[in-house]
Design an enzyme around this catalytic site. Structure first.
Site, mmCIF file in Angstrom:
data_model
loop_
_atom_site.group_PDB
_atom_site.id
_atom_site.type_symbol
_atom_site.label_atom_id
_atom_site.label_comp_id
_atom_site.label_asym_id
_atom_site.label_seq_id
_atom_site.Cartn_x
_atom_site.Cartn_y
_atom_site.Cartn_z
ATOM 1 N N LYS A 1 -5.041 -13.840 23.707
ATOM 2 C CA LYS A 1 -6.066 -14.930 23.668
ATOM 3 C C LYS A 1 -7.130 -16.354 22.670
ATOM 4 C CE LYS A 1 -9.134 -11.749 26.639
ATOM 5 N NZ LYS A 1 -9.907 -11.563 27.583
ATOM 6 N N LYS B 1 -8.434 -14.028 20.017
ATOM 7 C CA LYS B 1 -9.592 -12.768 19.880
ATOM 8 C C LYS B 1 -9.615 -11.917 19.159
ATOM 9 C CE LYS B 1 -12.530 -14.297 24.064
ATOM 10 N NZ LYS B 1 -13.773 -12.986 24.450
HETATM 11 N N1 C2G Z 1 -20.524 -13.433 30.028
HETATM 12 C C1 C2G Z 1 -22.039 -14.071 30.440
HETATM 13 N N2 C2G Z 1 -22.681 -15.004 29.937
HETATM 14 C C2 C2G Z 1 -22.999 -14.964 27.703
HETATM 15 C C3 C2G Z 1 -21.363 -14.207 27.209
HETATM 16 C C4 C2G Z 1 -19.851 -14.074 28.440
HETATM 17 O O1 C2G Z 1 -21.838 -14.526 31.408
HETATM 18 N N3 C2G Z 1 -23.227 -15.390 27.615
HETATM 19 C C5 C2G Z 1 -19.601 -13.261 30.595
HETATM 20 C C6 C2G Z 1 -18.621 -13.901 30.472
HETATM 21 O O2 C2G Z 1 -18.554 -15.315 31.409
HETATM 22 C C7 C2G Z 1 -17.480 -12.612 31.212
HETATM 23 C C8 C2G Z 1 -18.547 -11.901 31.091
HETATM 24 O O3 C2G Z 1 -19.321 -11.817 30.311
HETATM 25 O O4 C2G Z 1 -17.178 -12.742 32.687
HETATM 26 C C9 C2G Z 1 -16.818 -11.588 30.123
HETATM 27 O O5 C2G Z 1 -17.245 -12.354 28.592
HETATM 28 P P1 C2G Z 1 -16.059 -11.757 27.272
HETATM 29 O O6 C2G Z 1 -15.776 -10.482 26.857
HETATM 30 O O7 C2G Z 1 -16.188 -13.761 26.702
HETATM 31 O O8 C2G Z 1 -14.294 -12.171 28.333
HETATM 32 P P2 C2G Z 1 -13.611 -13.358 28.463
HETATM 33 O O9 C2G Z 1 -12.937 -13.375 26.690
HETATM 34 O O10 C2G Z 1 -13.534 -14.409 29.186
HETATM 35 O O11 C2G Z 1 -12.574 -12.679 29.681
HETATM 36 O O12 C2G Z 1 -8.748 -11.539 32.361
HETATM 37 C C10 C2G Z 1 -10.095 -12.459 32.068
HETATM 38 C C11 C2G Z 1 -10.352 -12.554 30.245
HETATM 39 O O13 C2G Z 1 -10.430 -11.262 30.286
HETATM 40 C C12 C2G Z 1 -11.946 -12.546 30.769
#
Ligand code: C2G
Length: 134
Positions: free
Chosen positions: A44, A46
């Site tokens: 990803k 990251k």
């Molecule tokens: N999130 C949120 N508000 C934010 C930041 C994040 O609601 N300000 C939510 C994201 O939308 C997600 C969750 O928190 O539902 C986790 O965010 P991340 O760790 O960035 O996850 P991500 O990289 O989007 O991974 O298969 C799906 C992926 O693994 C999702």
């Protein structure tokens, strides 16, 4: 029992993550969180501050989280829904539409992201030594 499932990296856990977990858990009686492994995160693009093991340890301490499983591939979601008897898949609306293929197996919900907070923003603030709450 209504079982809910969500996925994410959850690095440097912040209130945007917590609000997502809180709202997800409120949809049912049990919340499973599939946490991206370090290997999967590389895919990803990251680089996490915390290792997978540390991110799992932190999430297990969150009152809204009932179970934590690893997220190792993009292809595992259908099996995860089936194997864990999931009723509702939920994720932030930055993913709007991306996982509609799961509608064949469970309810699919995209929740509004929490504005003005992200792990990237936190890292940038720390890197710039900028004042907080500005
Ligand atoms: N999130 C949120 N508000 C934010 C930041 C994040 O609601 N300000 C939510 C994201 O939308 C997600 C969750 O928190 O539902 C986790 O965010 P991340 O760790 O960035 O996850 P991500 O990289 O989007 O991974 O298969 C799906 C992926 O693994 C999702």
């Amino acid at each position: 029992m209504i079982k809910v499932l969500t996925y994410g990296t959850f690095d440097l856990l912040h209130h945007g993550h917590i609000r997502l977990l809180e709202r997800s858990r409120a949809l049912g009686d049990h919340l499973t969180v599939a946490v991206s492994t370090d290997q999967f995160n590389l895919g990803k693009g990251k680089m996490c501050a915390y290792t997978y093991e540390e991110r799992v340890h932190i999430l297990k301490a969150v009152r809204y989280v009932d179970e934590v499983i690893p997220e190792e591939s993009w292809e595992q979601k259908i099996n995860d829904v089936k194997d864990n008897d999931i009723d509702i898949f939920v994720i932030g609306d930055d993913w709007e539409g991306e996982f509609d293929f799961l509608k064949e197996y469970c309810e699919v919900l995209y929740l509004p992201r929490t504005p003005d907070i992200s792990t990237t923003q936190v890292k940038e603030k720390l890197a710039n030594n900028s004042r907080w709450n500005t």
